[in-house]
Enzyme design. Structure first.
Site, mmCIF file in Angstrom:
data_model
loop_
_atom_site.group_PDB
_atom_site.id
_atom_site.type_symbol
_atom_site.label_atom_id
_atom_site.label_comp_id
_atom_site.label_asym_id
_atom_site.label_seq_id
_atom_site.Cartn_x
_atom_site.Cartn_y
_atom_site.Cartn_z
ATOM 1 N N HIS A 217 1.249 29.052 -55.687
ATOM 2 C CA HIS A 217 0.214 28.935 -54.651
ATOM 3 C C HIS A 217 -0.849 30.016 -54.822
ATOM 4 C CE1 HIS A 217 3.330 26.615 -52.606
ATOM 5 N NE2 HIS A 217 2.477 26.280 -51.677
ATOM 6 N N ASN B 196 5.840 34.728 -59.717
ATOM 7 C CA ASN B 196 5.641 33.948 -58.499
ATOM 8 C C ASN B 196 6.610 34.396 -57.394
ATOM 9 O OD1 ASN B 196 5.049 31.926 -56.660
ATOM 10 N ND2 ASN B 196 5.359 30.223 -58.069
#
Lengths: 344, 344
Positions: free
Chosen positions: A128, A159
């Site tokens: 994201h 991440n």
């Protein structure tokens, strides 16, 4: 009617000539604008002949979602930048990522979208840019962060690890600065290879989604509606351990601008801001704090007494001292689940 | 005033939302537009809050020059695409490239411009996207093709050879189709490397100007104001010999669009066009024709009888048969220079 038309055309010319920035300053402004007729530039007139069959389209300048805004890179099938504004209100609420699904953004032309399949078995996770966790206040806003227009192929350890801790730090800023503005995006930086500098990155899946070499964030901390400080960071898209500090990745914003091709926050007077990492700590959670955070999350989502006890045992195994928050959460969970089980 | 303002804002919103294409269709249109008030979308309103400090700027959507139009890639310091319209009138005249100098385009932000120094000793030549030779009608227009916003690092043999012959073919089309519309630009395409696809390209100089892996052109041939045919081509940025045909590099335009991230000529109804290489030959000059062409250029620029004779000798050395054009040019040059020398 002629006057109306001239005005309309002028709006167009401005919109084209100055990118989209002015549009928002106009929307935000309460002042009346003095509108004067503008003669059509002969170069623009010749340009219209040259572009008789239309200007090459790279998609909408800006994609508007419920709580983030982005520009999309149709060639690389990733965002160019994703903009957010967060305060403590956005970080609380019932939204849960278990309800969200990664999927193509319908506002991206099907020819240029990434698909989940591109990521499968690629070795890269779906990272994201606007984090799901910045949108606890609204399931709709959280769901939209899972649109692939907000996603880049990201090293899975980065991440879940360093980048995650960086995002947590940004959220934590809202407790000290009220409003926080964040820009995030991918970069494709060169490295020295033999005698030359070379940009090199994989592309994944049928749609050849580009894997960035680095990720960036620019963070503005605002208090009493005044931007107090700003920090720019370039983080390699790879595993980064706890021994590295966020400040190791801080860069002059101009360096990031030159690499990315964007001028960021053009309406910010930077001379009136301080260095975020001098004003605030820029300190990410350390290993112990990060592990305690995850144990807290596991405790919170535990549905049985057995699960609570199993999570609590992790503390012992990892030789972690629970903080006060965890001790209280554990006690509360035990009471709640005991009541729940006796009800059943 | 409120009405005016609403109109003005509407122009903006359109300009932003639909990219710049509509602007030109509007400028080109003679019809009156029926203007209705448009309510501000709540997502756009929230977007304006998120973008309080401005939309990241990637420079003007379109740069207008006297006879070409381009979009610029601030991150790679090269054009994204360069658009031209040529007919036989643009190809004749006194403009001479010896008066032109490569230099930064003043309409590009200094932070993002290439400099000549970036190209020096890089091993790459400065390759025009809009060719100088398409602008013989105007020294000003020709000079502008030497602005570095129109230039990419190009393999020197490709630049002087295959790409040059491709440009000559495009000019030659104006003798058969009246008006020709051309888009040219760089591409960064992946290659298979071990188990993955990888995009890899050098960057040169202090400003890290990107060296494209490929170059593209999209060509529309128009007759009686009707687009008859279209062709899209992707050419590797490397030496290409005479044994390769232009048609070897023709691709479906959709493939080029997917790679480049642009939809080209959005206002063209492609269903009404034919394949350029079926309608016309797409045949480039062969080795002999290409050499005769250069001897013609040398003859034309010869300033002395000795020079004329020396150039003429090249024909014998290369065992080339002069065509009628060359024979006549040689005779004319001999007469002109003889007259000139007797005057002196």
């Amino acid at each position: 009617m002629a006057g109306q038309r001239r005005l309309f055309a002028r709006g167009f010319v401005y919109g084209v000539a100055t990118a989209s920035a002015l549009a928002y300053s106009y929307l935000l402004s309460n002042e009346e604008e003095v509108v004067k007729p503008v003669p059509v530039d002969p170069l623009v007139k010749r340009g219209a002949e040259i572009l008789k069959y239309g200007v090459p389209e790279r998609g909408p300048a800006v994609h508007y979602l419920h709580n983030h805004v982005l520009a999309y890179d149709q060639a690389r099938r990733t965002p160019l930048w994703v903009a957010e504004h967060i305060n403590s209100q956005h970080l609380q609420g019932p939204a849960n990522r278990k309800h969200s699904k990664f999927k193509p953004d319908p506002s991206v032309d099907p020819m240029f979208t990434a698909h989940n399949k591109d990521y499968w078995k690629s070795g890269w996770s779906r990272g994201h840019m606007a984090p799901a966790g910045d949108n606890k206040f609204s399931q709709e806003a959280m769901d939209e962060t899972f649109l692939l227009s907000n996603i880049v192929p990201q090293n899975i350890d980065n991440n879940a690890g360093f980048w995650n801790r960086f995002e947590m730090y940004c959220r934590d800023l809202t407790s000290r600065f009220e409003d926080v503005y964040i820009l995030s995006g991918p970069l494709y930086l060169p490295t020295q290879e033999d005698q030359q500098k070379v940009v090199k990155y994989p592309v994944i899946g049928e749609n050849e989604v580009a894997v960035p070499t680095h990720l960036y964030k620019v963070v503005i901390a605002e208090r009493f509606n005044t931007p107090t400080s700003i920090g720019a960071f370039i983080v390699p898209n790879q595993q980064i351990g706890f021994e590295q500090k966020l400040t190791d990745f801080q860069v002059p914003i101009e360096d990031l601008e030159k690499s990315s091709g964007f001028k960021f926050y053009p309406q910010l007077d930077r001379s009136k801001t301080k260095n975020l990492c001098e004003m605030d700590s820029c300190k990410l959670l350390d290993k112990k704090e990060f592990e305690l955070y995850f144990i807290g999350r596991k405790l919170q989502s535990a549905r049985t007494q057995e699960r609570v006890d199993k999570v609590w045992k992790e503390l012992e195994e990892k030789k972690l001292e629970p903080d006060q928050y965890l001790v209280e959460l554990y006690a509360k969970k035990k009471v709640d689940l005991s009541a729940k089980q006796s009800e059943e």
